[in-house]
Design a protein around this motif. Structure first.
Motif, PDB file in Angstrom:
ATOM      1  N   UNK A  52      29.349  50.030  24.378  1.00 23.32           N
ATOM      2  CA  UNK A  52      29.234  50.633  25.702  1.00 23.32           C
ATOM      3  C   UNK A  52      27.918  51.388  25.771  1.00 23.32           C
ATOM      4  N   UNK A  53      27.355  51.488  26.971  1.00 21.70           N
ATOM      5  CA  UNK A  53      26.087  52.193  27.060  1.00 21.70           C
ATOM      6  C   UNK A  53      25.645  52.468  28.475  1.00 21.70           C
ATOM      7  N   UNK A  54      24.530  53.171  28.560  1.00 18.57           N
ATOM      8  CA  UNK A  54      23.926  53.546  29.831  1.00 18.57           C
ATOM      9  C   UNK A  54      22.474  53.088  29.839  1.00 18.57           C
ATOM     10  N   UNK A  95      17.737  53.909  27.390  1.00 14.49           N
ATOM     11  CA  UNK A  95      19.103  53.427  27.256  1.00 14.49           C
ATOM     12  C   UNK A  95      19.836  54.232  26.200  1.00 14.49           C
ATOM     13  N   UNK A  96      21.159  54.204  26.285  1.00 13.31           N
ATOM     14  CA  UNK A  96      22.027  54.875  25.329  1.00 13.31           C
ATOM     15  C   UNK A  96      23.089  53.892  24.869  1.00 13.31           C
ATOM     16  N   UNK A 103      31.330  58.128  17.886  1.00 19.27           N
ATOM     17  CA  UNK A 103      31.644  58.379  19.287  1.00 19.27           C
ATOM     18  C   UNK A 103      30.474  58.971  20.051  1.00 19.27           C
ATOM     19  N   UNK A 104      29.343  59.201  19.357  1.00 19.47           N
ATOM     20  CA  UNK A 104      28.146  59.748  19.997  1.00 19.47           C
ATOM     21  C   UNK A 104      27.266  58.635  20.543  1.00 19.47           C
TER      22      UNK A 104
END
Length: 218
Positions: A52-54, A95-96, A103-104
Motif C-alpha cells: 500500500x502507498x501514497x 511516494x510512500x 507498519x511504517x
C-alpha cells in the motif's frame, strides 16, 4: 438541437481531457512488461510484495494505492490496474510505501541536486527532511560468483546503501558517524555530546539517525 449537440461534444471533450492526466499506463497508456530475472537470486524491488502507498505527482495530484512496487534496478515506481503492471503517465515527485513488517511508511522523493552518477530525477529515501537533511540512496546490482570447483555461475542481487546530506543547497555524500554529523552542525558539539551521553545510538540505524538530525536541527 444544435445547442444540445454542441453541449454533448463539449462534455465528451472534457472527459477525454480529464482522462489524459489520470495515472494509468505510460504516456501512450499501455501496460509495461515486467523484466524477468529468472536466473538471479533475490529481487530487484525495494519490497518484493505489493505494498500500500501514497503517490504525489509532479503536477501536484495525490493518489493512494493498494499495489505499489519500487524497482531499484530501474529506479521506477510501478502500480497494478486491472491486473496489469503500469508506469505513471505523469512523473512522480514523492511516494510512500508501507513496510508490512513495521507498519511504517518508507518515504521517497526526487528533485534533489544531481550528484555522482545520479540526476535530479533519482529517488532518495527521506531519513530527515529538515533544514539540514539526511537522505539514503539504495542501489541494486547483479553480482556473479562461483563455488570452489564448480563451473556454475550464481547470479545474485547485491544491495548497497549510501547516505547524503543537504545543507544550504549543498548535497554531499557522507558516512553517518559522529565526526561527519558534527561537521554539518559545527556549533552543536556540546549538545551532541550531551545527547550521546543520554541516548543509546546506533549510527547504522535509520530511526536513530532521524532522531539525531531532528534534535540537532532544533
Amino acid at each position: 438541437m444544435k445547442n444540445l449537440l454542441f453541449l454533448l461534444i463539449f462534455l465528451s471533450s472534457g472527459v477525454m481531457a480529464q482522462y489524459e492526466i489520470l495515472p494509468f499506463g505510460d504516456v501512450i497508456r499501455t501496460p509495461i512488461k515486467e523484466k524477468k530475472y529468472t536466473d538471479v537470486e533475490g529481487t530487484p524491488y525495494l519490497i518484493d510484495k505489493w505494498s500500500k502507498g501514497k503517490v504525489t505527482l509532479i503536477i501536484g495530484k495525490h493518489y493512494q494505492y493498494d499495489s505499489l512496487k519500487y524497482n531499484l534496478m530501474d529506479d521506477k515506481l510501478i502500480f497494478v490496474d486491472a491486473g496489469k503492471m503500469m508506469y505513471f503517465a505523469e512523473p512522480v515527485a514523492k511516494f510512500e510505501l508501507m513496510d508490512s513488517k513495521s507498519g511504517n511508511y518508507l518515504k521517497y522523493k526526487n528533485g534533489l541536486p544531481a550528484i555522482d552518477a545520479l540526476s535530479n530525477t533519482s529517488y532518495f529515501q527521506i531519513i530527515n527532511d529538515n533544514k539540514v537533511g539526511l537522505y539514503k540512496r539504495i542501489n541494486k546490482s547483479i553480482t556473479e560468483s562461483k563455488q570452489y570447483g564448480s563451473a556454475v555461475v550464481i547470479k545474485t542481487f547485491h544491495t548497497t546503501s549510501s547516505y547524503y546530506s543537504l545543507k544550504n543547497g549543498i548535497f554531499s555524500k557522507i558516512v553517518p558517524n559522529k565526526k561527519s554529523i558534527l561537521a554539518l552542525f559545527d556549533d552543536k558539539e556540546n549538545h551532541f555530546d550531551e545527547y550521546l551521553r543520554n541516548q543509546k545510538v546506533d549510527f547504522k540505524n535509520d530511526t536513530d539517525l532521524d532522531k539525531i538530525f531532528t534534535y540537532l536541527n532544533k
